[in-house]
Scaffold this active site. Structure first.
Site, PDB file in Angstrom:
ATOM      1  N   LYS A  24       0.843  -1.201   0.000  1.00  0.00           N
ATOM      2  CA  LYS A  24       0.000   0.000   0.000  1.00  0.00           C
ATOM      3  C   LYS A  24       0.879   1.253   0.000  1.00  0.00           C
ATOM      4  O   LYS A  24       2.077   1.184   0.300  1.00  0.00           O
ATOM      5  CB  LYS A  24      -0.899  -0.019   1.235  1.00  0.00           C
ATOM      6  CG  LYS A  24      -0.123   0.058   2.554  1.00  0.00           C
ATOM      7  CD  LYS A  24      -1.018  -0.206   3.758  1.00  0.00           C
ATOM      8  CE  LYS A  24      -0.228  -0.157   5.049  1.00  0.00           C
ATOM      9  NZ  LYS A  24      -1.045  -0.556   6.217  1.00  0.00           N
ATOM     10  N   TYR A  77      16.264  30.055   7.365  1.00  0.00           N
ATOM     11  CA  TYR A  77      15.242  30.913   7.982  1.00  0.00           C
ATOM     12  C   TYR A  77      15.366  30.986   9.497  1.00  0.00           C
ATOM     13  O   TYR A  77      15.567  29.981  10.167  1.00  0.00           O
ATOM     14  CB  TYR A  77      13.856  30.381   7.642  1.00  0.00           C
ATOM     15  CG  TYR A  77      13.525  30.433   6.180  1.00  0.00           C
ATOM     16  CD1 TYR A  77      13.557  31.633   5.477  1.00  0.00           C
ATOM     17  CD2 TYR A  77      13.189  29.272   5.486  1.00  0.00           C
ATOM     18  CE1 TYR A  77      13.253  31.681   4.121  1.00  0.00           C
ATOM     19  CE2 TYR A  77      12.877  29.310   4.136  1.00  0.00           C
ATOM     20  CZ  TYR A  77      12.914  30.521   3.463  1.00  0.00           C
ATOM     21  OH  TYR A  77      12.618  30.556   2.137  1.00  0.00           O
TER      22      TYR A  77
HETATM   23  C1  LIG Z   1      -0.276  -1.594   6.810  1.00  0.00           C
HETATM   24  C2  LIG Z   1      -0.855  -2.861   7.280  1.00  0.00           C
HETATM   25  C3  LIG Z   1      -0.046  -3.992   7.451  1.00  0.00           C
HETATM   26  C4  LIG Z   1       1.460  -3.960   7.345  1.00  0.00           C
HETATM   27  O1  LIG Z   1       1.996  -3.436   8.528  1.00  0.00           O
HETATM   28  P1  LIG Z   1       3.577  -3.455   8.807  1.00  0.00           P
HETATM   29  O2  LIG Z   1       3.686  -2.990  10.205  1.00  0.00           O
HETATM   30  O3  LIG Z   1       4.169  -2.468   7.837  1.00  0.00           O
HETATM   31  O4  LIG Z   1       4.063  -4.815   8.559  1.00  0.00           O
HETATM   32  C5  LIG Z   1      -0.665  -5.174   7.773  1.00  0.00           C
HETATM   33  N1  LIG Z   1      -2.002  -5.264   7.928  1.00  0.00           N
HETATM   34  C6  LIG Z   1      -2.805  -4.187   7.799  1.00  0.00           C
HETATM   35  C7  LIG Z   1      -4.270  -4.351   7.997  1.00  0.00           C
HETATM   36  C8  LIG Z   1      -2.266  -2.958   7.482  1.00  0.00           C
HETATM   37  O5  LIG Z   1      -3.060  -1.881   7.362  1.00  0.00           O
END
Ligand SMILES: *Cc1c(COP(=O)(O)O)cnc(C)c1O
Length: 388
Positions: A41, A271
């Site tokens: 994702k 800045y």
């Molecule tokens: C993002 C997510 C993961 C992966 O999590 P990590 O900590 O990056 O391994 C797994 N399950 C769900 C439902 C998620 O939203």
């Protein structure tokens, strides 16, 4: 995109798809016999969704996971054939297109379950629409709330009986608070699996753990683990050391030095002139700023390696630029400055950066901006060239 004198990009996030593949192989060995879903994702945590997905698939990932259905659809269009699960949906999410593309739908409400069944009736799928019911076991976010689960299980059993949906999985997500909390969620999840069985819902996959649970609490691995951050070679939590597993960071963020100058003691930088030279010193200018995902909190503390030497950011990180105090080091325009990458190759780790600026490694890699060119190297044929 501008090329620096060393042939690399002026601003570059180099993504080593071979390292990603090796991580997937090591993680599969570490959690076997549980299967592995590589979570891609949010542009594969900033690494480029399609190249990362193709590399993970070629390395043996059993599943790939995304939050949005649109992300999963893009992977299918890009040639990903592995089983895919998407679990976070707005009311406009196109379940019909998802089902037609063979994407499993993670569902968090009765309404979503009905929509999934309707999508199949509308010609979305060949057979029943494949769904995984997401259960809230304490996180209080996405997932079917406890008071609704029984009704959803009952309806799922009916829809399954009618051949409209198939419940492939039951899943939940841990809070990673501590061992006791996480084991409490595991117990709650197991009770819900029993409740589902009582209603006639018996899915083949139960999955609960993300990277932290999968690596630190083996009892949470169940049938499948969903691994995001660990796949990219990074730690899910300062309490979890991924180095003994042989995981390698996949991203290296660098920029070329675009200017160097010497300034007298007392000279200010950036800045607000919050930083003043404690002595006569050299300054190197990098074309990276918060517009590129370098947190402003890295002002006066972010770490940069140039020619193997470590330096600290001087003054405020601006939108496009930051300045590094290089002392008397022989740094020249065109030199490559590495912000984070593989510590084994002398780069600062993303984890050290996160610690220095008060955030987590997840946020740093995911927020690398669109001006920074992703350069994919290695991986299976076609992956590095795939539209990220
Ligand atoms: C993002 C997510 C993961 C992966 O999590 P990590 O900590 O990056 O391994 C797994 N399950 C769900 C439902 C998620 O939203």
């Amino acid at each position: 995109m501008t090329r620096a004198a060393d042939g690399r990009r002026t601003r570059e996030a180099r993504i080593d798809l071979d390292a990603l593949g090796r991580n997937v192989v090591r993680l599969r060995e570490a959690v076997a016999p549980a299967k592995v879903m590589v979570v891609v994702k949010a542009q594969a945590y900033g690494h480029g969704a399609l190249p990362a997905a193709l590399a993970a698939e070629a390395a043996g990932a059993d599943w790939l996971g995304t939050a949005d259905l649109e992300e999963a659809l893009a992977l299918r269009r890009g040639g990903v054939r592995a089983p895919l699960l998407a679990w976070l949906h707005g009311t406009g999410a196109d379940f019909r297109a998802g089902a037609a593309a063979g994407i499993d739908l993670g569902l968090s409400s009765l309404l979503q379950l009905e929509r999934a069944a309707d999508a199949g009736d509308a010609g979305g799928a060949d057979g029943p629409v494949r769904v995984h019911l997401k259960l809230d076991t304490g996180l209080g976010r996405n997932g079917i709330p406890p008071r609704d689960v029984e009704a959803v299980f009952r309806r799922a059993a009916e829809l399954e009986h009618a051949g409209r949906v198939r419940v492939v999985g039951l899943f939940s997500h841990l809070s990673n608070t501590d061992r006791e909390e996480d084991l409490g969620q595991l117990a709650a999840f197991e009770r819900l699996v029993e409740l589902a069985r009582g209603e006639g819902v018996e899915p083949e996959l139960r999955h609960l753990a993300a990277s932290a649970g999968a690596l630190a609490l083996p009892e949470t691995r169940l049938d499948l683990v969903r691994l995001g951050i660990a796949s990219y070679g990074l730690s899910p939590d300062p309490r979890v050391d991924v180095a003994p597993l042989g995981l390698e960071p996949v991203m290296e963020l660098s920029a070329e030095v675009v200017a160097v100058r010497r300034v007298p003691a007392g000279h200010g930088v950036s800045y607000g002139l919050t930083w003043r030279a404690p002595r006569e010193t050299g300054l190197a200018l990098l074309p990276l700023g918060y517009g590129d995902g370098i947190p402003r909190a890295a002002s006066d503390r972010g770490i940069v390696v140039i020619r193997g030497e470590r330096f600290t950011i001087a003054g405020r990180v601006a939108m496009d630029q930051l300045v590094v105090d290089i002392g008397d080091a022989p740094v020249e325009v065109g030199d490559r400055a590495v912000l984070w990458g593989d510590p084994a190759a002398g780069a600062p780790s993303v984890e050290a950066w996160a610690d220095a600026v008060g955030t987590i490694d997840y946020e740093l890699v995911t927020r690398v901006g669109g001006r920074v060119e992703r350069v994919h190297v290695g991986g299976p044929e076609g992956a590095a060239e795939a539209e990220a």
